[in-house]
Design a protein around this motif. Structure first.
Motif, PDB file in Angstrom:
ATOM      1  N   ALA A 122      58.772  66.306  79.235  1.00 20.07           N
ATOM      2  CA  ALA A 122      59.847  67.033  79.920  1.00 20.07           C
ATOM      3  C   ALA A 122      61.206  66.398  79.625  1.00 20.07           C
ATOM      4  CB  ALA A 122      59.593  67.062  81.428  1.00 20.07           C
ATOM      5  N   CYS A 141      57.450  73.895  78.220  1.00 18.73           N
ATOM      6  CA  CYS A 141      58.505  73.275  79.040  1.00 18.73           C
ATOM      7  C   CYS A 141      59.483  74.337  79.516  1.00 18.73           C
ATOM      8  CB  CYS A 141      59.278  72.219  78.240  1.00 18.73           C
ATOM      9  SG  CYS A 141      58.362  70.734  77.938  1.00 18.73           S
ATOM     10  N   PHE A 169      57.456  70.273  83.025  1.00 19.69           N
ATOM     11  CA  PHE A 169      56.279  70.380  82.158  1.00 19.69           C
ATOM     12  C   PHE A 169      55.047  69.993  82.958  1.00 19.69           C
ATOM     13  CE2 PHE A 169      53.318  68.416  79.047  1.00 19.69           C
ATOM     14  CZ  PHE A 169      53.026  69.550  78.320  1.00 19.69           C
TER      15      PHE A 169
END
Length: 121
Positions: free
Chosen positions: A46, A84, A106
């Motif tokens: 992420a 994501c 994520f």
């Protein structure tokens, strides 16, 4: 003699109980380490996606500033990267700076990245 057998039996039972407790503690620790590593990996993914989105937004702002002499209008929400989800949290600008903050998610992990572009003197 019967008293000694009882003590041996109790000793073996306590040893067995201690062994099972040690095994349970080891398995719990291994599971927690696995979950922490999985969370760290998801956080890194992420974070990398958010860092990339910030870099792209700042590069576009720098190009627009160089071409037109003014910062661009507030950017739109960046497109998601694979799994994501990206969200533009903040866009702020002044006469000589342009700041953008992006949030990426994520699989339950969330990361924020922020970057500022400064105008050349």
């Amino acid at each position: 003699m019967t008293n000694r057998r009882g003590l041996v039996l109790v000793g073996v039972l306590f040893l067995t109980l201690a062994t099972w407790m040690l095994l349970a503690a080891m398995l719990t620790t291994a599971f927690l380490h696995y979950r922490l590593a999985l969370g760290a990996e998801r956080g890194a993914v992420a974070g990398a996606a958010a860092e990339r989105a910030v870099a792209e937004a700042l590069a576009a702002a720098g190009e627009a500033r160089a071409a037109g002499g003014a910062w661009p209008a507030p950017a739109t929400t960046p497109s998601d990267v694979a799994a994501c989800g990206l969200e533009l949290v903040e866009v702020a600008q002044g006469d000589d700076w342009y700041r953008v903050r992006v949030q990426a998610g994520f699989e339950g992990a969330i990361a924020w990245r922020e970057g500022t572009a400064h105008a050349a003197p």
